[in-house]
Scaffold this active site. Structure first.
Site, PDB file in Angstrom:
ATOM      1  CE  LYS A  18      12.286  -0.502   2.820  1.00  0.00           C
ATOM      2  NZ  LYS A  18      12.573   0.164   1.547  1.00  0.00           N
ATOM      3  NE  ARG A  68      13.838   4.963  -4.367  1.00  0.00           N
ATOM      4  CZ  ARG A  68      13.918   3.793  -3.749  1.00  0.00           C
ATOM      5  NH1 ARG A  68      13.064   2.823  -4.046  1.00  0.00           N
ATOM      6  NH2 ARG A  68      14.862   3.567  -2.842  1.00  0.00           N
ATOM      7  CG  HIS A 123      18.711   2.601  -2.647  1.00  0.00           C
ATOM      8  ND1 HIS A 123      18.911   1.901  -1.483  1.00  0.00           N
ATOM      9  CD2 HIS A 123      17.844   1.844  -3.383  1.00  0.00           C
ATOM     10  CE1 HIS A 123      18.190   0.790  -1.491  1.00  0.00           C
ATOM     11  NE2 HIS A 123      17.546   0.729  -2.642  1.00  0.00           N
ATOM     12  NE  ARG A 176      20.666   2.539   2.855  1.00  0.00           N
ATOM     13  CZ  ARG A 176      21.376   2.972   1.812  1.00  0.00           C
ATOM     14  NH1 ARG A 176      22.531   3.592   2.010  1.00  0.00           N
ATOM     15  NH2 ARG A 176      20.955   2.781   0.581  1.00  0.00           N
ATOM     16  CE1 TYR A 178     -17.401 -13.500  -5.867  1.00  0.00           C
ATOM     17  CE2 TYR A 178     -15.250 -13.363  -4.807  1.00  0.00           C
ATOM     18  CZ  TYR A 178     -16.626 -13.198  -4.759  1.00  0.00           C
ATOM     19  OH  TYR A 178     -17.222 -12.727  -3.621  1.00  0.00           O
ATOM     20  CB  CYS A 203     -12.190 -14.459  -2.114  1.00  0.00           C
ATOM     21  SG  CYS A 203     -12.806 -15.688  -3.283  1.00  0.00           S
ATOM     22  CG  ASP A 226     -12.440 -11.558   3.956  1.00  0.00           C
ATOM     23  OD1 ASP A 226     -11.679 -10.769   4.530  1.00  0.00           O
ATOM     24  OD2 ASP A 226     -13.504 -11.196   3.402  1.00  0.00           O
TER      25      ASP A 226
END
Length: 402
Positions: A51, A149, A181, A237, A283, A330, A332
């Protein structure tokens, strides 16, 4: 000899897919990890959980590699992942477990994708999809044994089983599995593990007494696979362990489990410059230089999956040394403080490779080091690596691995 295969569109210095950073995935490590997991669960089949784009490693290359290594099942969370695997010609048994009312279940049934059924409404929709497609849907009933869950709790289990057996009697579904699970398998020996095993065993017995002829009963995740053999049943799993990362870092390292991290994250240095003392960085100036020093800018940021929580702490290996991020991450880019120029410090120049994490060899940080620094888990570090970063695959066995 290692073979290096770029993902489609990657590996060129020009064009739309250029990026100064690279995620390098060693498929040989994944093969070795899956083989190790099969060895520690010799009585069970292995479902490789791929996944979330195989935890950021690449859905199709990893799916093929895991099957080459001995996994017999694939597990995904979303329909898009399952359909992509089928469209690539991979026919191995596969389970998908997350969907809401109105999901394209008929398409899944036609593609021979097993469906998790966690509620009465889900069973109703699977039955409708089976009738519409004219095919029998394979389903795995999910019991909530304590995770709180997905799945139904014990009090609702008899009703779900009875409804599923009625649907099976009319030929709409085949109940091939029961699953659940583990909630705290990474806490070795926690009493909840035994409680969940007992609840799961009781649920399986009820389903079998109702007439279910199960192909697989499955409960174990990575931690259960590696540390709790009583959870193995017919199928395990493993997710994070397949990628060479420990599911229980407080108990044992990846190396201690015999696992090899498969992902390496590298970036070229964009800029190197001298800075004065008392210079605020990034920043809000969360970091200020304490002396004349040399800074380097790495063109990666939280849009690429670098955790903002790694500000001031994320470790980076460059020029033979490991230094933390200086200042805030930041969108990027981020900055590192290389320290003052010294004869014993190799000079770092633009274009030089910086390693964010890898296997830990030669002193490089690991994904677990990043997780510890950022206050998270290694799963998040690798799975969030941005799609815009090219993937390069080492040690592919066949031309179809990319």
């Amino acid at each position: 000899m290692s073979t290096r295969t770029p993902a489609p569109g990657a590996g060129t210095a020009s064009g739309a897919h250029y990026h100064p950073a690279e995620v390098i995935v060693d498929l040989a490590a994944i093969r070795a990890n899956v083989a190790t997991l099969a060895e520690v669960a010799p009585t069970a089949e292995v479902m490789a959980v791929v996944k979330a784009d195989a935890y950021g490693h690449g859905l199709l290359p990893v799916a093929r590699t895991a099957l080459q290594a001995g996994a017999t099942w694939l597990g995904v969370a979303q329909f898009s992942e399952a359909l992509a695997i089928r469209e690539a010609g991979i026919t191995a048994p596969m389970l998908v477990w997350l969907y809401t009312p109105g999901a394209p279940l008929e398409q899944a049934v036609r593609a021979d994708i097993d469906l998790s059924v966690s509620a009465g409404w889900a069973l109703d929709e699977v039955v409708r999809a089976a009738r519409s497609s004219g095919r029998t849907a394979r389903i795995h009933l999910k019991i909530d044994t304590g995770m709180g869950r997905g799945g139904v709790f014990a009090q609702a289990w008899p009703d779900l089983v009875a409804a599923a057996m009625r649907a099976q009697a009319e030929g709409a579904v085949q109940v091939v599995g029961v699953w659940s699970h583990l909630a705290r398998a990474d806490e070795i020996g926690h009493p909840s593990i035994a409680a969940q095993v007992q609840a799961f065993t009781d649920a399986v017995h009820l389903a079998e007494a109702a007439g279910a002829r199960l192909l697989v009963r499955h409960l174990a995740n990575s931690a259960g696979t590696l540390t709790a053999p009583q959870t193995h049943f017919d199928l395990v799993r493993p997710g994070i362990a397949s990628y060479g990362l420990t599911p229980a870092p407080q108990y044992r390292s990846a190396d201690g489990f015999g696992l090899v991290p498969a992902m390496r994250m590298e970036s070229e240095v964009m800029l190197v410059k001298d800075a004065p003392a008392d210079q605020g960085i990034s920043y809000a100036h969360l970091y200020t230089t304490t002396e004349e020093t040399r800074l380097a800018v790495i063109p990666l940021g939280y849009a690429d999956g670098i955790p903002r929580h790694a500000s001031n702490v994320g470790p980076v290996r460059v020029g033979g040394r490991t230094v933390p991020i200086a200042g805030r991450v930041c969108m990027d880019q981020f900055t590192i403080d290389l320290g003052p120029a010294r004869p014993d410090h190799p000079e770092v120049v633009p274009g030089e490779r910086a390693v964010l994490f890898g296997t830990g060899a030669n002193g490089e940080p690991t994904a677990q080091d990043w997780a510890d620094a950022a206050g998270t888990i290694s799963y998040e570090i690798v799975a969030r690596m941005g799609a815009r970063i090219p993937r390069t695959y080492l040690n592919a066995l066949g031309v179809d691995d990319e």
